[in-house]
Design an enzyme around this catalytic site. Structure first.
Site, PDB file in Angstrom:
ATOM      1  N   LYS A   1       0.829  -1.214   0.000  1.00  0.00           N
ATOM      2  CA  LYS A   1       0.000   0.000   0.000  1.00  0.00           C
ATOM      3  C   LYS A   1       0.867   1.270   0.000  1.00  0.00           C
ATOM      4  CE  LYS A   1      -3.928  -2.278   2.255  1.00  0.00           C
ATOM      5  NZ  LYS A   1      -4.954  -2.181   3.348  1.00  0.00           N
TER       6      LYS A   1
ATOM      7  N   TYR B   1     -12.629  -1.529  -3.298  1.00  0.00           N
ATOM      8  CA  TYR B   1     -13.103  -1.685  -1.917  1.00  0.00           C
ATOM      9  C   TYR B   1     -14.618  -1.492  -1.788  1.00  0.00           C
ATOM     10  CZ  TYR B   1      -8.358  -2.031  -0.027  1.00  0.00           C
ATOM     11  OH  TYR B   1      -7.091  -2.454   0.286  1.00  0.00           O
TER      12      TYR B   1
ATOM     13  N   ASN C   1      -2.177   0.231   6.605  1.00  0.00           N
ATOM     14  CA  ASN C   1      -1.589  -0.984   7.179  1.00  0.00           C
ATOM     15  C   ASN C   1      -0.700  -1.787   6.214  1.00  0.00           C
ATOM     16  OD1 ASN C   1      -3.628  -2.013   5.645  1.00  0.00           O
ATOM     17  ND2 ASN C   1      -4.808  -2.878   7.338  1.00  0.00           N
TER      18      ASN C   1
ATOM     19  N   HIS D   1      -2.197  -5.427   1.499  1.00  0.00           N
ATOM     20  CA  HIS D   1      -3.495  -6.080   1.338  1.00  0.00           C
ATOM     21  C   HIS D   1      -3.257  -7.570   1.120  1.00  0.00           C
ATOM     22  CE1 HIS D   1      -7.536  -6.967  -0.171  1.00  0.00           C
ATOM     23  NE2 HIS D   1      -6.945  -7.679  -1.119  1.00  0.00           N
TER      24      HIS D   1
ATOM     25  N   GLU E   1      -9.924 -10.149  -7.453  1.00  0.00           N
ATOM     26  CA  GLU E   1      -8.959  -9.055  -7.269  1.00  0.00           C
ATOM     27  C   GLU E   1      -7.795  -9.166  -8.261  1.00  0.00           C
ATOM     28  OE1 GLU E   1     -10.062  -8.634  -2.512  1.00  0.00           O
ATOM     29  OE2 GLU E   1      -8.079  -9.394  -3.083  1.00  0.00           O
TER      30      GLU E   1
HETATM   31  P1  DAT Z   1      -8.046  -6.523   5.865  1.00  0.00           P
HETATM   32  O1  DAT Z   1      -7.262  -5.551   5.002  1.00  0.00           O
HETATM   33  O2  DAT Z   1      -7.219  -7.041   7.001  1.00  0.00           O
HETATM   34  O3  DAT Z   1      -8.688  -7.606   5.053  1.00  0.00           O
HETATM   35  P2  DAT Z   1     -10.692  -5.331   6.066  1.00  0.00           P
HETATM   36  O4  DAT Z   1     -11.015  -6.086   4.818  1.00  0.00           O
HETATM   37  O5  DAT Z   1     -11.604  -5.481   7.233  1.00  0.00           O
HETATM   38  O6  DAT Z   1      -9.200  -5.682   6.570  1.00  0.00           O
HETATM   39  O7  DAT Z   1     -10.606  -3.768   5.740  1.00  0.00           O
HETATM   40  C1  DAT Z   1     -10.032  -3.331   4.527  1.00  0.00           C
HETATM   41  C2  DAT Z   1      -9.162  -2.138   4.824  1.00  0.00           C
HETATM   42  O8  DAT Z   1      -9.953  -1.081   5.345  1.00  0.00           O
HETATM   43  C3  DAT Z   1      -8.083  -2.361   5.888  1.00  0.00           C
HETATM   44  O9  DAT Z   1      -6.929  -2.985   5.369  1.00  0.00           O
HETATM   45  C4  DAT Z   1      -7.810  -0.971   6.344  1.00  0.00           C
HETATM   46  C5  DAT Z   1      -9.196  -0.334   6.303  1.00  0.00           C
HETATM   47  N1  DAT Z   1      -9.832  -0.436   7.627  1.00  0.00           N
HETATM   48  C6  DAT Z   1     -10.376  -1.552   8.191  1.00  0.00           C
HETATM   49  N2  DAT Z   1     -10.843  -1.293   9.414  1.00  0.00           N
HETATM   50  C7  DAT Z   1     -10.608   0.021   9.637  1.00  0.00           C
HETATM   51  C8  DAT Z   1     -10.865   0.907  10.724  1.00  0.00           C
HETATM   52  N3  DAT Z   1     -11.464   0.485  11.845  1.00  0.00           N
HETATM   53  N4  DAT Z   1     -10.472   2.199  10.589  1.00  0.00           N
HETATM   54  C9  DAT Z   1      -9.876   2.648   9.463  1.00  0.00           C
HETATM   55  N5  DAT Z   1      -9.600   1.866   8.406  1.00  0.00           N
HETATM   56  C10 DAT Z   1      -9.960   0.581   8.491  1.00  0.00           C
HETATM   57 MG    MG Z   2     -10.167  -7.564   3.648  1.00  0.00          MG
END
Ligand code: DAT
Ligand code: MG
Length: 139
Positions: free
Chosen positions: A10, A50, A113, A116, A127
């Site tokens: 990212k 997303y 973070n 992905h 994807e």
């Molecule tokens: P992951 O990337 O671990 O699969 P996810 O699919 O639940 O997590 O969410 C997609 C992305 O959205 C994640 O990498 C970062 C963002 N995100 C998730 N939870 C968040 C939060 N509580 N606050 C801000 N960004 C968040």
């Molecule tokens: Mg996810």
């Protein structure tokens, strides 16, 4: 051929100079890179990628972040690729990610973070097809 997963390094990790270190972790984890490119998502493309999170409170923040700079997109191959890659990257929130995982080492916070990883074989295919034409995938 093993299973495949899709990953992105990212914008935060690219800005931080962590592309090489993250690729090292991916190789050391036993994943074979079968497609890879550096690219930048438009806000529209990031929103599309997303779309499943459209109703979440952080959606706009996520779209803004993911379109804020270049990323590295890749398709990775390994037995049990999806699950093993999620283990290698660690929890979504780096504060909760296991020591030594990519997010524990390189993520900024829960929103920014570092990497992905697909969450299912089905989404890995969707994807991968979103980012790569078949001719750019090398088995
Ligand atoms: P992951 O990337 O671990 O699969 P996810 O699919 O639940 O997590 O969410 C997609 C992305 O959205 C994640 O990498 C970062 C963002 N995100 C998730 N939870 C968040 C939060 N509580 N606050 C801000 N960004 C968040
Ligand atoms: Mg996810």
């Amino acid at each position: 051929m093993g299973n495949r997963t899709f990953t992105m390094i990212k914008p935060d990790a690219v800005r931080g100079g962590h592309i090489g270190a993250i690729l090292e972790k991916i190789n050391a984890g036993g994943f074979k890179i079968v497609a890879m490119k550096m690219t930048k998502l438009s806000a529209e493309k990031a929103g599309e990628f997303y779309a499943i999170h459209k109703e979440r409170p952080f959606y706009q923040e996520l779209v803004d972040f993911m379109s804020s700079g270049p990323i590295v997109a890749a398709i990775l191959e390994k037995d049990n690729a999806v699950e093993d890659f999620r283990t290698l990257i660690g929890a979504t929130n780096p504060a909760e990610a296991a020591p030594g995982t990519i997010r524990a080492l390189y993520a900024t916070n829960v929103g920014e973070n570092a990497v992905h990883g697909s969450d299912s074989d089905e989404n890995a295919t969707i994807e991968s097809n979103f980012h790569f034409a078949g001719v750019d995938v090398f088995a």
